[in-house]
Design a protein around this motif. Structure first.
Motif, PDB file in Angstrom:
ATOM      1  N   TYR A 248       0.827  -1.214   0.000  1.00  0.00           N
ATOM      2  CA  TYR A 248       0.000   0.000   0.000  1.00  0.00           C
ATOM      3  C   TYR A 248       0.859   1.261   0.000  1.00  0.00           C
ATOM      4  N   ASN A 249       2.139   1.053  -0.296  1.00  0.00           N
ATOM      5  CA  ASN A 249       3.080   2.168  -0.363  1.00  0.00           C
ATOM      6  C   ASN A 249       3.341   2.811   1.004  1.00  0.00           C
ATOM      7  N   GLN A 250       3.169   2.038   2.066  1.00  0.00           N
ATOM      8  CA  GLN A 250       3.456   2.546   3.402  1.00  0.00           C
ATOM      9  C   GLN A 250       4.874   2.122   3.794  1.00  0.00           C
ATOM     10  N   PRO A 251       5.612   2.999   4.455  1.00  0.00           N
ATOM     11  CA  PRO A 251       6.968   2.609   4.857  1.00  0.00           C
ATOM     12  C   PRO A 251       6.935   1.490   5.896  1.00  0.00           C
ATOM     13  N   VAL A 252       7.837   0.552   5.753  1.00  0.00           N
ATOM     14  CA  VAL A 252       7.917  -0.559   6.707  1.00  0.00           C
ATOM     15  C   VAL A 252       8.957  -0.210   7.768  1.00  0.00           C
ATOM     16  N   HIS A 253       8.573  -0.295   9.030  1.00  0.00           N
ATOM     17  CA  HIS A 253       9.530  -0.009  10.107  1.00  0.00           C
ATOM     18  C   HIS A 253      10.477  -1.190  10.282  1.00  0.00           C
ATOM     19  N   SER A 254      11.670  -0.909  10.767  1.00  0.00           N
ATOM     20  CA  SER A 254      12.650  -1.978  10.979  1.00  0.00           C
ATOM     21  C   SER A 254      12.164  -2.901  12.089  1.00  0.00           C
ATOM     22  N   TYR A 255      12.630  -4.128  12.064  1.00  0.00           N
ATOM     23  CA  TYR A 255      12.234  -5.086  13.088  1.00  0.00           C
ATOM     24  C   TYR A 255      12.632  -4.551  14.471  1.00  0.00           C
ATOM     25  N   ALA A 256      13.825  -3.973  14.546  1.00  0.00           N
ATOM     26  CA  ALA A 256      14.320  -3.467  15.841  1.00  0.00           C
ATOM     27  C   ALA A 256      13.411  -2.351  16.380  1.00  0.00           C
ATOM     28  N   TYR A 257      12.975  -1.461  15.474  1.00  0.00           N
ATOM     29  CA  TYR A 257      12.124  -0.340  15.914  1.00  0.00           C
ATOM     30  C   TYR A 257      10.731  -0.854  16.316  1.00  0.00           C
ATOM     31  N   ALA A 258      10.189  -1.764  15.483  1.00  0.00           N
ATOM     32  CA  ALA A 258       8.867  -2.327  15.788  1.00  0.00           C
ATOM     33  C   ALA A 258       8.920  -3.074  17.122  1.00  0.00           C
ATOM     34  N   SER A 259       9.988  -3.800  17.325  1.00  0.00           N
ATOM     35  CA  SER A 259      10.150  -4.574  18.549  1.00  0.00           C
ATOM     36  C   SER A 259      10.257  -3.637  19.761  1.00  0.00           C
ATOM     37  N   ALA A 260      11.029  -2.573  19.618  1.00  0.00           N
ATOM     38  CA  ALA A 260      11.191  -1.613  20.716  1.00  0.00           C
ATOM     39  C   ALA A 260       9.856  -0.915  21.018  1.00  0.00           C
TER      40      ALA A 260
END
Ligand code: ZN
Length: 333
Positions: A248-260
């Motif tokens: 959907y053209n949305q930026p994907v956050h990094s695993y580390a950021y999502a996890s934090a």
């Protein structure tokens, strides 16, 4: 030239629309599916016979919005509470009739009518149970699960629904879809037995207000995290260093950021999913009780119920351990 404009506006609008899809497919399907098991015996086997429908139909209200472009659908999925309470003196009517007489349709279409629409669907579901109309029962129950899910998503109750007022644009999909898809498989979906709700209107508003109070919490947690996190590591990057986008053209956050972020929320996402499961089951149960507890076993062929029994027992047992069986979801992230 006209063609060009159409393409541009679609590219601009589509990601924005998809941002507001609410819990995404992952969340809505798990909520409706789990709610089936929280029902009492007398309802559960009927709902289990149709659990695939109840699960898949959980996202149809969003399909009505985006795929069918049903204009009446949009305002049913949210309420920007701040727009109704511009001063402490403002009182927001709890009842459907009062709301429709106090505000005009233009105001409601803009600022949302989620709580009132939920109350209406509960009333319609009660009538469907009374009339023993199988298709209507299943359709309305599945729809209701969707709106309850939306109500438990704090950003669906706030004017700042995508963090656009606090420079956090994109947080809506990040919170409700990426976090769930990444961490939801470890959640506990066992919420105990459904309970009767003596005052549906009061319960719906409690759900909305409790949820609304969490909007600031989840926005603030992300704001604080973004300040302490290395900006270069907030988003997932391709080997060439370009921010990865989803379909959907949305930026994907990094695993580390999502996890934090998920850790910083301290169980909030799981709690809200569980709130939605319990509230969905409670409202289905309440509508059935208020309809005079009709015998739902009469609505299906006994041979169907018998054939499903083995799996039904197994899946129910899994749910009591917190787990759900058989999900293959078209992921957004
Ligand atoms: Zn929705």
């Amino acid at each position: 030239m006209k063609k060009h404009i159409a393409v541009v506006s679609l590219t601009v609008l589509l990601p924005f629309c998809m941002l507001l899809i609410s819990w995404g497919t992952w969340g809505h399907q798990h909520i409706n599916h789990a709610a089936v098991f929280a029902l009492p015996d007398s309802m559960r086997s009927f709902f289990y016979n149709h659990i695939d429908f109840i699960t898949e139909e959980s996202v149809i209200p969003d399909v009505r919005k985006y795929t069918l472009n049903d204009k009446a659908e949009f305002a049913r999925h949210y309420i920007d509470l701040e727009s109704f309470q511009t001063s402490p003196a403002d009182s927001v009517p709890r009842g459907v009739k009062e709301a429709y007489s106090k505000y005009d349709s233009k105001f409601l279409d803009k600022n949302g009518l989620l709580p009132w629409y939920m109350i209406e669907v509960v009333q319609k579901l009660t009538r469907a149970f009374q009339d023993k109309k199988k298709a209507e029962i299943l359709f309305l129950a599945a729809d209701l699960g969707h709106y309850v899910g939306d109500a438990a998503q704090p950003l669906h109750t706030s004017l700042n629904h995508d963090g656009q007022l606090t420079d956090q644009k994109g947080i809506h999909a990040f919170f409700e879809s990426q976090l769930l898809e990444q961490f939801g498989s470890s959640y506990n979906f066992y919420t105990g037995n459904a309970v009767y709700i003596p005052d549906v209107q009061k319960e719906v508003w409690k759900l909305i207000n409790d949820s609304h109070r969490l909007a600031d919490t989840l926005l603030l947690a992300e704001k604080q995290l973004s300040r302490s996190f290395d900006t270069g590591n907030v988003y997932m990057k391709s080997p060439a260093g370009v921010i990865v986008k989803n379909k959907y053209n949305q930026p994907v956050h990094s695993y580390a950021y999502a996890s934090a972020y998920h850790n910083a929320l301290n169980g909030l996402v799981q709690r809200q999913i569980r709130v939605a499961i319990a509230a969905t089951a409670n409202l289905w149960y309440t509508a059935w009780v208020n309809a005079g507890r009709p015998d739902l076993t009469l609505l299906d062929e006994p041979s169907l119920t018998n054939r499903n029994r083995k799996h039904y027992k197994k899946d129910y047992k899994e749910w009591t351990k917190g787990r759900l069986f058989g999900f293959k979801i078209d992921k957004e992230f």
